[in-house]
Design an enzyme around this catalytic site. Structure first.
Site: not given
Ligand code: ADP
Ligand code: MG
Ligand code: MG
Length: 475
Positions: A128, A143, A145, A150, A307, A364, A368-369, A451
Site C-alpha cells: 500500500r 511511504e 508499506n 491494512s 524508510k 522518522k 511501522e504501524g 484515512r
C-alpha cells in the site's frame, strides 16, 4: 502558511435531528457490512465495535487520484527489483543496521537465507503506497508499506457505505464520483495466485497474527474472499508464540505447522519490535524464511519497505537503475524531500537544515504501524541529543507535507453526537506483485482507501489514534 481548505460534501447547516438520523443509519450500515474492529484499550475479542469512519467521502482531485492508480504498478515493480538486488539492499541498509537493532535482526535473517541459498524464489507483495495532497493539490508519497498493509479488507465496504450515505442525503447524482473499490478481493487474488504457484492442493495459507488482533474484520474479509475464490483453500491463523512450538521444516524445506502443510505465509504482525519479545520469535521468523512457502512479504520485500530505502530511492540516478526514464520521472514526481542522516557531510547538512526549521520536517525511525515519528520542536531536541552519534543514522528526515483541510464528521463507537471538524486525509493505493529473480509473474493495482484524522493530530492511527476510515469523492 495555513493549510488550504477544500469545501466539504456536507453542509454545516444540518440540524441536530437530521444529523442524528443519518449517523444512526451510517452506524448500522457499517455494522451490517463489517466496518468493525476490536480496540487496543481493554482488548476483548468478544467486543467487536464499529471502526471510526467519516460520514461523507473526502473530495479528492480526480487527476491526482488517477496518477496514484497508474503509478502503482511501477512502484510494485520498483520495490520488487530493489528487493532482489542483493548489493543494493546490503549497501542501503548498512548504516541503519549499525544504529538500529530491529533492522539489524531483519537483515541477519536476510543474510542467512541469502548465503544458504533462498529456497523459495518467489515473493508475494501486498503493498500500500500512501499519499497526502500538498499545498498545490498534488499527491506526494508518505511511504510505501510492504508488510501487513491494512484496511484493504474494510475499504471496499467504506466505499459502499459512502454511496449509501450520499443517496440518503439526496445526493445520488454524486455516487458516480466514488471510484469502484475491490481491494479486499484484490488482496485475496494475490494470496490465491501465490497458492496456485506453489501448486499443492493440501497447502494452507497461514496468516501470522498478533496475540490480540484488533483488525479482525479487515483480516477475515480477505480470508472469506479466498474461500469464495477457491473452495479448496483453507486459511489458518497462528501467532508467533504458537509457531515457536509448532512450526517445523521437513528435509525438503516444506513448512509444517501442527499437522498442516503451509504453502503461503501472510504476515499481519512482525513489523513492530513488540512482536519479537524474545529471540525465539526471531528464530521462528528465520525458520519460516528458510521454508519453501511463499512469504508475503519475503524478508527482502520487508527490507525494501524500510524508510531508509525510500530515502535512498529519492534520487533520479538511483531510480534509473531500476526503471526506465519515463517511469523514473513519474515516480520522482510524487516524492518530497527525503534526507539521509548518516554520519557524513550530507547528513550534517540535513541535521543543520532540520534544526534551523524543525517545523518543516518529520524525523522518522525505521518503524511501522504509526506513532513513531517525531515532529516540530521535538525534531530539534531529538537531533540535539543524537547529532554527534551513530544513532542518528537510524532515522531519515522528510519534508512535512502540508495537506489541505476538509470538514467532516468522525463517527466513533460511542453515544456522543459527532462534531463537524477540520480534517486531513491520506490516500492509500493497494497493489500486489508476485515474482522472482527472473520474472514478474503478476503485477496489479487493486484498490484504495482514505484515512482521515482531525487536523490537530500528527498521526491518524485508526486502531491506536484518532484516525477514521474514508473514501475519495473525485472532482
Ligand atoms: P508508519 O509506517 O508508522 O505508518 P508513516 O511514514 O506513514 O509511518 O508516518 C505515519 C503518519 O505520520 C502518516 O500516516 C502521516 O499522518 C504522518 N506523516 C508521515 N510523514 C509525513 C510527512 N512527510 N508530512 C506530513 N505528515 C506525515
Ligand atoms: Mg508504514
Ligand atoms: Mg503509514
Amino acid at each position: 502558511m495555513s493549510n488550504l481548505i477544500i469545501e466539504s460534501l456536507i453542509k454545516e447547516s444540518i440540524s441536530d435531528e437530521d444529523l442524528d438520523e443519518i449517523v444512526d443509519k451510517a452506524k448500522d450500515y457499517a455494522i451490517q457490512h463489517g466496518v468493525c474492529m476490536c480496540f487496543k484499550n481493554n482488548y476483548d475479542r468478544n467486543k467487536v465495535q464499529l471502526s471510526r469512519f467519516v460520514l461523507v467521502p473526502t473530495s479528492f482531485p480526480k487527476l491526482e487520484f488517477e496518477k496514484g492508480i497508474v503509478i502503482q504498478k511501477i512502484l510494485n515493480k520498483l520495490i520488487h527489483k530493489v528487493a532482489y538486488d542483493h548489493d543494493f539492499i546490503s549497501k542501503t541498509t548498512k548504516s541503519v543496521i549499525e544504529a538500529d537493532n530491529f533492522t539489524a535482526e531483519l537483515f541477519k535473517i536476510y543474510q542467512t537465507v541469502y548465503q544458504e541459498g533462498i529456497t523459495q524464489k518467489y515473493s508475494l507483495g501486498l503493498f500500500r503506497s500512501d499519499y497526502m495532497l500538498d499545498d498545490s493539490l498534488k499527491i506526494k508519497q508518505v511511504e510505501l508499506n510492504t508488510i501487513a498493509s491494512s484496511f484493504g479488507g474494510l475499504s471496499s465496504q467504506v466505499t459502499k457505505l459512502h454511496k449509501y450515505i450520499l443517496c440518503e442525503l439526496d445526493n445520488d447524482d454524486k455516487i458516480n464520483h466514488l471510484p469502484d473499490n475491490e481491494t479486499a478481493s484484490g488482496l485475496a487474488d494475490g494470496l490465491v495466485a501465490a497458492w496456485n504457484i506453489y501448486d499443492n492442493n493440501q497447502g494452507r495459507i497461514l496468516f501470522v497474527t498478533e496475540e490480540k488482533t484488533c483488525n479482525i474484520c479487515d483480516q477475515r474479509a480477505i480470508e472469506y474472499l479466498i474461500r469464495e475464490k477457491n473452495l479448496k483453500i483453507k486459511v489458518i491463523r497462528r501467532t508467533f508464540k504458537y509457531l515457536i512450538e509448532n512450526a517445523k521444516l521437513r528435509p525438503n524445506k516444506e513448512l509444517i505447522v501442527g499437522n498442516d502443510l503451509v504453502s503461503v505465509v501472510y504476515y499481519r504482525t512482525g513489523y513492530e519490535v513488540e512482536a519479537y519479545p524474545t529471540q525465539n520469535e526471531w528464530s521462528v521468523r528465520l525458520l519460516i524464511e528458510r521454508s519453501r512457502a511463499i512469504k508475503c512479504p519475503s524478508i527482502q520485500y520487508h527490507l525494501a519497505g524500510t524508510k531508509k530505502v525510500q530515502q535512498v530511492l529519492n534520487n533520479p540516478k538511483i531510480l534509473k537503475q531500476f526503471l526506465n526514464d519515463e517511469e523514473a520521472r513519474q515516480i520522482q514526481d510524487v516524492f518530497v524531500g527525503l534526507y539521509s542522516l548518516e554520519l557524513n557531510e550530507e547528513g550534517d547538512k540535513a541535521v543543520e537544515m532540520a534544526m534551523n526549521e524543525p517545523e518543516k520536517y518529520v524525523l522518522k525511525p525505521q518503524r511501522e504501524g504509526g506513532g513513531n515519528n517525531i515532529y516540530g520542536e521535538n525534531v530539534k531536541t531529538t537531533l540535539e541529543n543524537i547529532k554527534n552519534s551513530q544513532e542518528r543514522s537510524a532515522f531519515i528526515l522528510m519534508e512535512l507535507i502540508k495537506a489541505p483541510v476538509q470538514k467532516n464528521y468522525i463517527i466513533s463507537p460511542d453515544n456522543k453526537r459527532p462534531q463537524l471538524q477540520d480534517c486531513l486525509s491520506e490516500l492509500g493505493i493497494y497493489g500486489y506483485i508476485i515474482g522472482d529473480y527472473n520474472e514478474i509473474k503478476e503485477n496489479q493495482q487493486i484498490g484504495h482507501v482514505i484515512r482521515t484524522k482531525p487536523c490537530d493530530e500528527n498521526e491518524g492511527g485508526i486502531i491506536a489514534g484518532a484516525g477514521a476510515l474514508d473514501s475519495p469523492y473525485l472532482y
